[in-house]
Design a protein around this motif. Structure first.
Motif, PDB file in Angstrom:
ATOM      1  N   MET A   1      79.563  17.554  31.365  1.00  0.00           N
ATOM      2  CA  MET A   1      79.341  16.291  32.058  1.00  0.00           C
ATOM      3  C   MET A   1      80.715  15.482  32.504  1.00  0.00           C
ATOM      4  N   HIS A   2      81.438  15.322  31.378  1.00  0.00           N
ATOM      5  CA  HIS A   2      82.580  14.819  31.121  1.00  0.00           C
ATOM      6  C   HIS A   2      83.621  15.448  32.171  1.00  0.00           C
ATOM      7  N   ALA A   3      83.762  16.728  32.456  1.00  0.00           N
ATOM      8  CA  ALA A   3      84.527  17.386  33.276  1.00  0.00           C
ATOM      9  C   ALA A   3      84.180  17.009  34.651  1.00  0.00           C
ATOM     10  N   PHE A   4      82.808  17.177  34.879  1.00  0.00           N
ATOM     11  CA  PHE A   4      82.081  16.763  36.202  1.00  0.00           C
ATOM     12  C   PHE A   4      82.558  15.330  36.550  1.00  0.00           C
ATOM     13  N   ASP A   5      82.158  14.450  35.650  1.00  0.00           N
ATOM     14  CA  ASP A   5      82.577  13.199  36.395  1.00  0.00           C
ATOM     15  C   ASP A   5      84.020  12.753  36.465  1.00  0.00           C
ATOM     16  N   SER A   6      84.882  13.334  35.561  1.00  0.00           N
ATOM     17  CA  SER A   6      86.153  13.063  35.712  1.00  0.00           C
ATOM     18  C   SER A   6      86.691  13.625  37.097  1.00  0.00           C
ATOM     19  N   ILE A   7      86.040  14.731  37.449  1.00  0.00           N
ATOM     20  CA  ILE A   7      86.749  15.245  38.868  1.00  0.00           C
ATOM     21  C   ILE A   7      86.358  14.352  39.994  1.00  0.00           C
ATOM     22  N   ASN A   8      84.935  13.931  39.798  1.00  0.00           N
ATOM     23  CA  ASN A   8      84.400  12.933  40.884  1.00  0.00           C
ATOM     24  C   ASN A   8      85.250  11.648  40.870  1.00  0.00           C
ATOM     25  N   ASP A   9      85.293  11.144  39.575  1.00  0.00           N
ATOM     26  CA  ASP A   9      86.187   9.644  39.364  1.00  0.00           C
ATOM     27  C   ASP A   9      87.551   9.946  40.036  1.00  0.00           C
ATOM     28  N   ARG A  10      88.018  11.069  39.907  1.00  0.00           N
ATOM     29  CA  ARG A  10      89.392  11.395  40.617  1.00  0.00           C
ATOM     30  C   ARG A  10      89.320  11.434  41.910  1.00  0.00           C
ATOM     31  N   TYR A  11      88.543  12.402  42.652  1.00  0.00           N
ATOM     32  CA  TYR A  11      88.705  12.728  43.816  1.00  0.00           C
ATOM     33  C   TYR A  11      87.720  12.241  44.969  1.00  0.00           C
TER      34      TYR A  11
ATOM     35  N   LYS B   1      83.579  10.456  44.834  1.00  0.00           N
ATOM     36  CA  LYS B   1      82.057  10.684  44.711  1.00  0.00           C
ATOM     37  C   LYS B   1      81.631  11.860  45.338  1.00  0.00           C
ATOM     38  N   ARG B   2      80.846  12.646  44.466  1.00  0.00           N
ATOM     39  CA  ARG B   2      80.324  13.974  45.132  1.00  0.00           C
ATOM     40  C   ARG B   2      81.214  15.118  45.442  1.00  0.00           C
ATOM     41  N   THR B   3      82.552  15.029  45.060  1.00  0.00           N
ATOM     42  CA  THR B   3      83.434  15.963  45.186  1.00  0.00           C
ATOM     43  C   THR B   3      82.830  17.409  44.674  1.00  0.00           C
ATOM     44  N   ILE B   4      82.344  17.257  43.479  1.00  0.00           N
ATOM     45  CA  ILE B   4      81.294  18.410  43.000  1.00  0.00           C
ATOM     46  C   ILE B   4      80.105  17.952  42.796  1.00  0.00           C
ATOM     47  N   ARG B   5      79.076  18.618  43.010  1.00  0.00           N
ATOM     48  CA  ARG B   5      77.728  18.221  42.968  1.00  0.00           C
ATOM     49  C   ARG B   5      76.750  19.413  42.755  1.00  0.00           C
ATOM     50  N   TYR B   6      75.601  19.048  42.522  1.00  0.00           N
ATOM     51  CA  TYR B   6      74.436  20.113  42.373  1.00  0.00           C
ATOM     52  C   TYR B   6      74.144  20.702  43.551  1.00  0.00           C
TER      53      TYR B   6
ATOM     54  N   ASP C   1      72.204  14.429  31.071  1.00  0.00           N
ATOM     55  CA  ASP C   1      72.680  15.647  31.545  1.00  0.00           C
ATOM     56  C   ASP C   1      72.132  15.795  33.241  1.00  0.00           C
ATOM     57  N   SER C   2      72.891  15.626  34.073  1.00  0.00           N
ATOM     58  CA  SER C   2      72.403  15.667  35.681  1.00  0.00           C
ATOM     59  C   SER C   2      71.596  16.894  35.993  1.00  0.00           C
ATOM     60  N   GLY C   3      72.021  17.743  35.381  1.00  0.00           N
ATOM     61  CA  GLY C   3      71.371  19.481  35.663  1.00  0.00           C
ATOM     62  C   GLY C   3      70.059  19.447  35.049  1.00  0.00           C
ATOM     63  N   GLU C   4      69.866  19.055  33.881  1.00  0.00           N
ATOM     64  CA  GLU C   4      68.675  18.883  33.140  1.00  0.00           C
ATOM     65  C   GLU C   4      67.484  18.123  33.807  1.00  0.00           C
ATOM     66  N   LEU C   5      68.302  16.768  34.284  1.00  0.00           N
ATOM     67  CA  LEU C   5      67.508  15.835  34.623  1.00  0.00           C
ATOM     68  C   LEU C   5      66.899  16.438  35.991  1.00  0.00           C
ATOM     69  N   ILE C   6      67.798  16.738  36.865  1.00  0.00           N
ATOM     70  CA  ILE C   6      67.433  17.199  38.160  1.00  0.00           C
ATOM     71  C   ILE C   6      66.291  18.282  38.083  1.00  0.00           C
ATOM     72  N   SER C   7      66.587  19.340  37.278  1.00  0.00           N
ATOM     73  CA  SER C   7      65.636  20.379  37.220  1.00  0.00           C
ATOM     74  C   SER C   7      64.228  19.855  36.774  1.00  0.00           C
ATOM     75  N   GLN C   8      64.169  18.773  35.960  1.00  0.00           N
ATOM     76  CA  GLN C   8      62.954  18.270  35.320  1.00  0.00           C
ATOM     77  C   GLN C   8      62.172  17.557  36.630  1.00  0.00           C
ATOM     78  N   LEU C   9      62.880  16.652  37.097  1.00  0.00           N
ATOM     79  CA  LEU C   9      62.650  15.792  38.410  1.00  0.00           C
ATOM     80  C   LEU C   9      61.995  16.692  39.410  1.00  0.00           C
ATOM     81  N   VAL C  10      62.763  17.638  39.710  1.00  0.00           N
ATOM     82  CA  VAL C  10      62.453  18.420  40.796  1.00  0.00           C
ATOM     83  C   VAL C  10      60.935  19.238  40.516  1.00  0.00           C
TER      84      VAL C  10
END
Length: 432
Positions: free
Chosen positions: A379-389, A391-396, A321-330
């Motif tokens: 995450m699936h929704a997040f990736d689908s949007i970016n795959d379609r539109y 990279k980084r169309t939506i991001r944290y 999960d990007s959100g979870e990983l980002i918060s832990q890494l930050v």
DNA sequence: TCTGGGGTCCTAGGACCC
DNA sequence: TCTGGGGTCCTAGGACCC
């Protein structure tokens, strides 16, 4: 009954440069280099550039004059393009045989032992012609009873123009094979690097034939278990079978040098968030979850006082999960960041990976399933949007705190095959 | 001024156990 | 005071690859 393998190594010639030339045929015959991220080093060179004495990994700033003097064409690495071209070649090879191991972005091993081939050289020439016709990248093909010999064969196939890109060692008698081993300097063997090369020469081992004829015990003593296998492989004894397809990787690593060194927390934070998001995406794309990570921060290793810090992290529940990983890494970054230090690079390593399908429910299984399901659909929704539109169309939001860490790529060619806005244009003129 | 990024495997050495 | 042997697991670091 098991059949002994017959390997073909299909190796792209000057791969990155060849990809650029597919869309720039005007550059045929010109010296070309492709530079690494941040435009630092030459990572791919055309034959003309090699002939000018530009070595692999040459720092660009040391060669500016030479580049200028000889009109060397420079490109920033365009990994979207190379990755896509690589996939096209892989599709051709797997259509020939599913027993294909993609060894790197520009090399694949094929096991030919179950194919009906009478003339391996003719077969390889056909494959070569097909890849050239359908993708536009020239390849060299080596055929042999072991991977080490196939590598050696493709190396000769590439360099010896008379071979026209193909060398079949498999069909040759041993004395003929040995002729090629004799002509292969020790440092060109797969598995002999800058440490082993000089050490072997000191022992009087100068070429592949010397190594093949070394006593196994001595080979082990000098080079460890891998050395003994190397020698065996040069004698036609297979020690490295085709890798099982679908084997899960051990690590996912993602790192970048910053555009410029910095001690600004917000810049490093944005870099860590972006790198984490990208690495997490790569986990998800392969259906993997990570249990552990290391956050590494580096200063410039070419400057005095070079240091690095490595911070290990452990996740009680495997995650992608990007959100979870980002918060832990930050959070980890906040612990270890020092304002007096000029940071040069950040690196994220995920390891201890599991495939989501093999994840076992443990004591906390109920909680995990519950939590990861929401995470998975998000995450699936997040990736689908970016795959379609794109990279980084939506991001944290954390990724956007600063753009100043991003490396330079001032000489990048268009992403001809993966971005609608950058498709090549063809202009035709009709003369009446 | 300016020196890449992403992998794998092996080995040595320490912690810990019986 | 002397002082065992063998095993496992983990980590760091080195060497190599493209």
């Amino acid at each position: 009954m098991s059949v002994s393998p017959i390997f073909a190594l299909v190796d792209c010639n000057n791969f990155f440069v060849s990809c650029e030339r597919v869309f720039r045929p005007d550059l045929e015959g010109r010296p070309i280099v492709v530079l690494s991220s941040n435009d630092g080093c030459a990572v791919s060179r055309s034959n003309e550039a090699k002939a000018l004495g530009i070595p692999m990994g040459a720092p660009a700033f040391k060669y500016r004059d030479l580049f200028k003097q000889h009109g060397v064409v420079q490109f920033s690495a365009n990994f979207d393009l190379y990755g896509d071209m690589s996939e096209r070649i892989t599709r051709i090879l797997t259509s020939i045989t599913p027993r294909t191991e993609v060894y790197s972005v520009d090399e694949s091993f094929l096991d030919l032992s179950r194919l009906e081939i009478t003339d391996y050289t003719a077969w390889a020439r056909e494959v070569r012609a097909r890849v050239l016709r359908e993708v536009g990248v020239p390849v060299s093909i080596g055929i042999a009873p072991t991977k080490t010999m196939a590598k050696l064969a493709s190396d000769h196939a590439k360099k010896d123009l008379e071979l026209a890109g193909v060398l079949d060692l498999y069909s040759l008698e041993r004395p003929e094979q040995e002729r090629y081993l004799l002509q292969t300097p020790i440092e060109n063997i797969w598995g002999v690097g800058r440490r082993l090369g000089p050490r072997l020469k000191a022992e009087g081992v100068f070429n592949a034939l010397d190594l093949a004829q070394m006593r196994p015990q001595l080979a082990k003593q000098l080079m460890g278990i891998q050395g003994r296998q190397m020698a065996a492989e040069l004698n036609g004894v297979c020690c490295h079978p085709l890798e099982r397809i679908g084997r899960i990787r051990q690590t996912v690593m993602h790192g970048r040098m910053f555009g410029e060194d910095t001690n600004d927390f917000a810049i490093v934070e944005a870099a860590v968030a972006s790198l984490t998001a990208r690495a997490a995406y790569r986990l998800r794309r392969e259906g993997l979850l990570t249990r552990r990570a290391v956050l590494s921060l580096y200063t410039n290793r070419h400057k005095p006082g070079f240091t690095r810090s490595d911070t290990p992290l452990y996740f009680t529940t495997p995650t992608a999960d990007s959100g979870e990983l980002i918060s832990q890494l930050v959070a980890a970054l906040q612990e270890v960041f020092r304002y007096g230090i000029l940071y040069h690079r950040a690196n994220i390593l995920f390891y201890d990976l599991v495939h989501e399908s093999t994840l076992q429910a443990d004591l906390f299984g109920m909680v995990n399933l519950d939590g990861s399901d929401t995470s998975k659909s998000r995450m699936h929704a997040f990736d689908s949007i970016n795959d379609r539109y794109g990279k980084r169309t939506i991001r944290y939001a954390a990724e956007d705190l600063s753009k100043r860490w991003e490396p330079k790529h001032q000489l990048r060619s268009p992403r001809y095959t993966t971005n609608w806005d950058e498709l090549p244009r063809i202009v035709t003129k009709t003369v009446l």
